[in-house]
Design an enzyme around this catalytic site. Structure first.
Site, PDB file in Angstrom:
ATOM      1  N   GLY A  42      73.980  45.042  37.011  1.00 47.24           N
ATOM      2  CA  GLY A  42      73.668  43.639  37.300  1.00 47.24           C
ATOM      3  C   GLY A  42      73.449  43.342  38.772  1.00 47.24           C
ATOM      4  CG  ASN A  48      77.474  42.544  39.601  1.00 45.19           C
ATOM      5  OD1 ASN A  48      78.342  42.756  38.765  1.00 45.19           O
ATOM      6  ND2 ASN A  48      77.039  41.324  39.875  1.00 45.19           N
ATOM      7  CG  ASP A  96      76.167  33.215  44.447  1.00 41.45           C
ATOM      8  OD1 ASP A  96      76.318  34.434  44.318  1.00 41.45           O
ATOM      9  OD2 ASP A  96      75.171  32.603  43.980  1.00 41.45           O
ATOM     10  CB  ILE A  97      72.181  30.135  46.658  1.00 42.86           C
ATOM     11  CG1 ILE A  97      71.338  28.944  47.057  1.00 42.86           C
ATOM     12  CG2 ILE A  97      71.462  31.042  45.690  1.00 42.86           C
ATOM     13  CD1 ILE A  97      70.131  29.305  47.907  1.00 42.86           C
ATOM     14  CG  HIS A 151      76.784  41.239  47.110  1.00 41.58           C
ATOM     15  ND1 HIS A 151      75.664  42.054  47.062  1.00 41.58           N
ATOM     16  CD2 HIS A 151      76.842  40.630  45.899  1.00 41.58           C
ATOM     17  CE1 HIS A 151      75.079  41.931  45.888  1.00 41.58           C
ATOM     18  NE2 HIS A 151      75.778  41.087  45.161  1.00 41.58           N
TER      19      HIS A 151
HETATM   20  P1  AMP Z   1      74.308  40.447  42.496  1.00 39.31           P
HETATM   21  O1  AMP Z   1      73.701  40.098  41.170  1.00 39.31           O
HETATM   22  O2  AMP Z   1      75.685  41.049  42.379  1.00 39.31           O
HETATM   23  O3  AMP Z   1      73.380  41.283  43.342  1.00 39.31           O
HETATM   24  O4  AMP Z   1      74.565  39.085  43.235  1.00 39.31           O
HETATM   25  C1  AMP Z   1      73.635  38.486  44.077  1.00 39.31           C
HETATM   26  C2  AMP Z   1      74.087  37.063  44.268  1.00 39.31           C
HETATM   27  O5  AMP Z   1      73.407  36.544  45.390  1.00 39.31           O
HETATM   28  C3  AMP Z   1      73.783  36.164  43.084  1.00 39.31           C
HETATM   29  O6  AMP Z   1      74.998  35.599  42.576  1.00 39.31           O
HETATM   30  C4  AMP Z   1      72.865  35.084  43.692  1.00 39.31           C
HETATM   31  O7  AMP Z   1      73.133  33.797  43.172  1.00 39.31           O
HETATM   32  C5  AMP Z   1      73.208  35.166  45.161  1.00 39.31           C
HETATM   33  N1  AMP Z   1      72.156  34.750  46.087  1.00 39.31           N
HETATM   34  C6  AMP Z   1      70.836  35.050  46.042  1.00 39.31           C
HETATM   35  N2  AMP Z   1      70.188  34.513  47.092  1.00 39.31           N
HETATM   36  C7  AMP Z   1      71.126  33.850  47.824  1.00 39.31           C
HETATM   37  C8  AMP Z   1      71.102  33.085  49.030  1.00 39.31           C
HETATM   38  N3  AMP Z   1      69.954  32.882  49.715  1.00 39.31           N
HETATM   39  N4  AMP Z   1      72.253  32.544  49.492  1.00 39.31           N
HETATM   40  C9  AMP Z   1      73.408  32.727  48.815  1.00 39.31           C
HETATM   41  N5  AMP Z   1      73.510  33.457  47.673  1.00 39.31           N
HETATM   42  C10 AMP Z   1      72.388  34.000  47.183  1.00 39.31           C
END
Ligand code: AMP
Length: 112
Positions: free
Chosen positions: A92, A86, A30-31, A99
């Site tokens: 959320g 989520n 996760d970024i 994912h």
């Molecule tokens: P959600 O809120 O469950 O949809 O989680 C989305 C997740 O994706 C969040 O924890 C973000 O930090 C992560 N995210 C968003 N963009 C990227 C990216 N380019 N690479 C890796 N993780 C990401």
């Protein structure tokens, strides 16, 4: 789906810190990590959320669930880990490509 961020990561069109991949799934960091280890496990196939799952996805979902302990072991999370999915805006969910979050490292806060 052409404008889906996670589809682009799965296709290698956008860089990510990939820790595992096979013909069905991709796993990357996760970024914005919320724990020492914070991985995202996605299917290559575009499925928007849990709400879009159908019986045809059963084998894929089983594969994803059974992969989690291996991923945790590989990250050294021998003492436990947390998985989160989520779903929908009120759940959320920010990225509408299914994912599984895998979090661990140290003691995670409780829900209470
Ligand atoms: P959600 O809120 O469950 O949809 O989680 C989305 C997740 O994706 C969040 O924890 C973000 O930090 C992560 N995210 C968003 N963009 C990227 C990216 N380019 N690479 C890796 N993780 C990401």
């Amino acid at each position: 789906m052409s404008d889906c961020l996670f589809c682009k990561i799965a296709a290698g069109e956008i860089p990510a810190d990939i820790v595992f991949e096979d013909e069905q799934v991709v796993v990357f960091r996760d970024i914005y990590p919320k724990a020492d280890v914070h991985l995202l496990l996605i299917p290559r196939q575009h499925i928007a959320s849990l709400n879009e799952l159908e019986p045809a996805h059963d084998a894929l979902i089983a594969h994803m669930m059974r992969l989690l302990p291996k991923l945790a072991r590989d990250q050294g999370l021998d003492d436990g880990y947390r998985t989160i999915v989520n779903t929908g805006p009120s759940g959320g969910q920010e990225i509408f490509h299914l994912h599984l979050h895998l979090l661990g490292g140290g003691r995670l806060p409780g829900f209470g």
